[in-house]
Design an enzyme around this catalytic site. Structure first.
Site, mmCIF file in Angstrom:
data_model
loop_
_atom_site.group_PDB
_atom_site.id
_atom_site.type_symbol
_atom_site.label_atom_id
_atom_site.label_comp_id
_atom_site.label_asym_id
_atom_site.label_seq_id
_atom_site.Cartn_x
_atom_site.Cartn_y
_atom_site.Cartn_z
ATOM 1 N N LYS A 159 -3.286 8.473 2.963
ATOM 2 C CA LYS A 159 -4.420 8.046 3.866
ATOM 3 C C LYS A 159 -3.953 8.220 4.912
ATOM 4 O O LYS A 159 -5.159 8.688 5.333
ATOM 5 C CB LYS A 159 -4.818 6.708 3.575
ATOM 6 C CG LYS A 159 -5.372 5.587 2.198
ATOM 7 C CD LYS A 159 -6.149 6.620 1.227
ATOM 8 C CE LYS A 159 -7.026 6.255 0.293
ATOM 9 N NZ LYS A 159 -7.852 6.464 -0.231
ATOM 10 N N TYR A 167 0.748 -1.456 -0.484
ATOM 11 C CA TYR A 167 -0.263 -0.138 -0.208
ATOM 12 C C TYR A 167 0.689 1.367 0.201
ATOM 13 O O TYR A 167 0.506 2.088 -0.331
ATOM 14 C CB TYR A 167 -1.079 -0.200 0.730
ATOM 15 C CG TYR A 167 -1.969 1.009 1.110
ATOM 16 C CD1 TYR A 167 -3.027 0.586 -0.391
ATOM 17 C CD2 TYR A 167 -2.824 2.324 2.020
ATOM 18 C CE1 TYR A 167 -4.456 1.362 -0.019
ATOM 19 C CE2 TYR A 167 -3.699 3.001 1.863
ATOM 20 C CZ TYR A 167 -4.858 2.493 0.656
ATOM 21 O OH TYR A 167 -5.839 3.379 0.377
HETATM 22 P P1 NAP Z 1 -12.913 3.472 -8.127
HETATM 23 O O1 NAP Z 1 -14.007 2.880 -8.453
HETATM 24 O O2 NAP Z 1 -10.868 3.305 -9.432
HETATM 25 O O3 NAP Z 1 -12.737 5.142 -7.805
HETATM 26 C C1 NAP Z 1 -11.488 5.863 -8.134
HETATM 27 C C2 NAP Z 1 -12.269 6.892 -8.777
HETATM 28 O O4 NAP Z 1 -10.733 8.398 -8.471
HETATM 29 C C3 NAP Z 1 -12.216 6.923 -10.231
HETATM 30 O O5 NAP Z 1 -13.526 7.454 -9.894
HETATM 31 C C4 NAP Z 1 -11.005 7.526 -10.642
HETATM 32 O O6 NAP Z 1 -11.545 8.487 -12.028
HETATM 33 C C5 NAP Z 1 -10.890 9.104 -9.954
HETATM 34 N N1 NAP Z 1 -10.205 9.784 -9.799
HETATM 35 C C6 NAP Z 1 -8.653 9.498 -9.829
HETATM 36 N N2 NAP Z 1 -8.045 10.654 -10.325
HETATM 37 C C7 NAP Z 1 -8.564 11.990 -10.563
HETATM 38 C C8 NAP Z 1 -8.692 13.189 -10.807
HETATM 39 N N3 NAP Z 1 -7.652 13.522 -11.128
HETATM 40 N N4 NAP Z 1 -9.827 14.070 -11.011
HETATM 41 C C9 NAP Z 1 -11.103 13.272 -10.365
HETATM 42 N N5 NAP Z 1 -11.024 12.051 -10.129
HETATM 43 C C10 NAP Z 1 -9.983 11.749 -10.018
HETATM 44 O O7 NAP Z 1 -12.115 3.022 -6.916
HETATM 45 P P2 NAP Z 1 -12.208 3.383 -5.356
HETATM 46 O O8 NAP Z 1 -11.786 1.226 -4.449
HETATM 47 O O9 NAP Z 1 -14.165 2.884 -5.574
HETATM 48 O O10 NAP Z 1 -11.190 3.917 -4.386
HETATM 49 C C11 NAP Z 1 -12.407 5.494 -4.543
HETATM 50 C C12 NAP Z 1 -12.203 5.252 -2.418
HETATM 51 O O11 NAP Z 1 -11.535 4.547 -2.135
HETATM 52 C C13 NAP Z 1 -10.129 5.930 -3.226
HETATM 53 O O12 NAP Z 1 -9.691 7.181 -2.161
HETATM 54 C C14 NAP Z 1 -9.795 4.513 -2.043
HETATM 55 O O13 NAP Z 1 -8.152 4.951 -1.492
HETATM 56 C C15 NAP Z 1 -10.867 4.984 -1.533
HETATM 57 N N6 NAP Z 1 -10.724 2.970 -1.062
HETATM 58 C C16 NAP Z 1 -10.427 2.099 -1.834
HETATM 59 C C17 NAP Z 1 -11.022 0.813 -0.991
HETATM 60 C C18 NAP Z 1 -11.112 -0.112 -2.193
HETATM 61 O O14 NAP Z 1 -10.065 -2.112 -1.548
HETATM 62 N N7 NAP Z 1 -11.148 -0.464 -2.811
HETATM 63 C C19 NAP Z 1 -11.083 0.801 0.458
HETATM 64 C C20 NAP Z 1 -10.697 2.118 0.759
HETATM 65 C C21 NAP Z 1 -10.934 3.049 0.806
HETATM 66 P P3 NAP Z 1 -11.131 7.884 -12.778
HETATM 67 O O15 NAP Z 1 -11.412 5.644 -13.142
HETATM 68 O O16 NAP Z 1 -12.227 8.301 -14.029
HETATM 69 O O17 NAP Z 1 -9.780 7.612 -13.232
#
Ligand code: NAP
Length: 274
Positions: A162, A155
């Site tokens: 984070k 990570y």
């Molecule tokens: P996701 O579906 O890939 O979402 C991430 C989003 O961030 C995407 O919509 C991406 O857009 C967007 N993004 C990246 N760069 C950007 C920019 N410059 N401007 C605007 N948008 C941008 O993945 P997710 O897992 O749902 O992630 C959402 C949040 O949850 C993140 O903060 C992640 O760290 C957090 N999180 C995830 C997990 C997990 O296991 N999945 C666990 C805990 C926390 P594009 O796809 O269009 O590039």
């Protein structure tokens, strides 16, 4: 309906597996009116049906958070189409690949700056730039992960981002609290999404978490969505600066549960076995 009369914007839907989609769906089902954003034209076409499904009625705007002018333009679009807003979801993170595997000590300054800018500073900038159109009891929500509190293999750079995001949540909560604005984070357990696919050995993280979390499962975007909706709603009106774990309880574990066989040999439960 818990979100009836609430208007807001959700950033971070990449597809229907995104955590932001789970939150949007829960809000929409509870009567919220919302706008969603897309990163660039590449995602516009793919996400248009999702915006329709969420009843955005054309409130579907571009916003790359690394471009300050796009955040300012987003504010003007929201002002025109929604007037005041009652909630903002920041579900955005990005780190260059080099920051998500390999040796932590080798991370470049360039990768560090990009990750902090997109994954952390964007929350501050969004809060500041959208504040003029926020209602007096607006709720802001961001997404974190346990890797910002404890070491998690691979990570790496995102763990540091984070940690900064969680403290940003608390400092923003204090600063904006005097204006009635709440700021909270959900620390979600691992979920297979586009962003997660970039993390080295992510499938092992999923296995490990479901084996050792008290609820013996991985969480879903529906579970995170419902908790997110609660934090955006008036039900949580006394809650701010909180890092709320939605991780099947994994974060409370100090040691995996161990059983001993008849010879006193320890056996660590794995894959949900007892
Ligand atoms: P996701 O579906 O890939 O979402 C991430 C989003 O961030 C995407 O919509 C991406 O857009 C967007 N993004 C990246 N760069 C950007 C920019 N410059 N401007 C605007 N948008 C941008 O993945 P997710 O897992 O749902 O992630 C959402 C949040 O949850 C993140 O903060 C992640 O760290 C957090 N999180 C995830 C997990 C997990 O296991 N999945 C666990 C805990 C926390 P594009 O796809 O269009 O590039």
């Amino acid at each position: 309906m818990i979100m009836q009369g609430k208007k807001g914007v959700i950033l971070g839907i990449a597809n229907k597996k995104s955590i932001a989609y789970g939150i949007a769906k829960a809000c929409e089902e509870q009567g919220a009116t919302m706008a969603i954003t897309f990163l660039n034209e590449r995602f516009e076409e793919k996400l248009a049906p999702v915006a329709d499904e969420l009843n955005c009625n054309g409130r579907f705007y571009p916003c790359d958070v690394s471009k300050p002018e796009e955040i300012a333009t987003l504010r003007e679009s929201l002002k025109k189409d929604l007037g005041e807003i009652d909630f903002v979801v920041h579900s955005i993170a990005f780190a260059p690949k080099e920051g998500l595997s390999g040796r932590f000590v080798d991370i470049s300054k360039e990768a560090f700056d990009i990750a902090m800018d997109i994954s952390v500073y964007s929350l501050i900038e969004l809060a500041r730039e959208l504040k003029p159109i926020m209602s007096s009891n607006c709720s802001i929500l961001t997404l974190s992960y346990y890797g910002g509190v404890k070491y998690i293999p691979n990570y790496n750079l995102m763990g540091v981002a984070k940690a900064a995001l969680e403290m940003t949540t608390k400092y923003l909560a204090e600063d904006l609290g005097k204006d009635g604005i709440r700021v909270n984070a959900i620390s979600a357990g691992p979920i297979k999404t586009l962003a997660a696919a970039g993390i080295g050995d992510f499938s092992f993280m999923l296995k490990w978490n479901s084996a050792h979390a008290p609820l013996k499962q991985n969480v879903t975007i529906e579970q995170v969505g419902n908790s997110g909706m609660y934090l955006l709603s008036n039900l949580s009106s006394g809650v701010t600066g909180e890092i709320h774990y939605v991780d099947a309880g994994y974060n409370i574990m100090g040691m995996p549960a161990v059983k001993f066989d008849e010879n006193g040999k320890p056996h660590i439960a794995w894959n949900g076995e007892n």
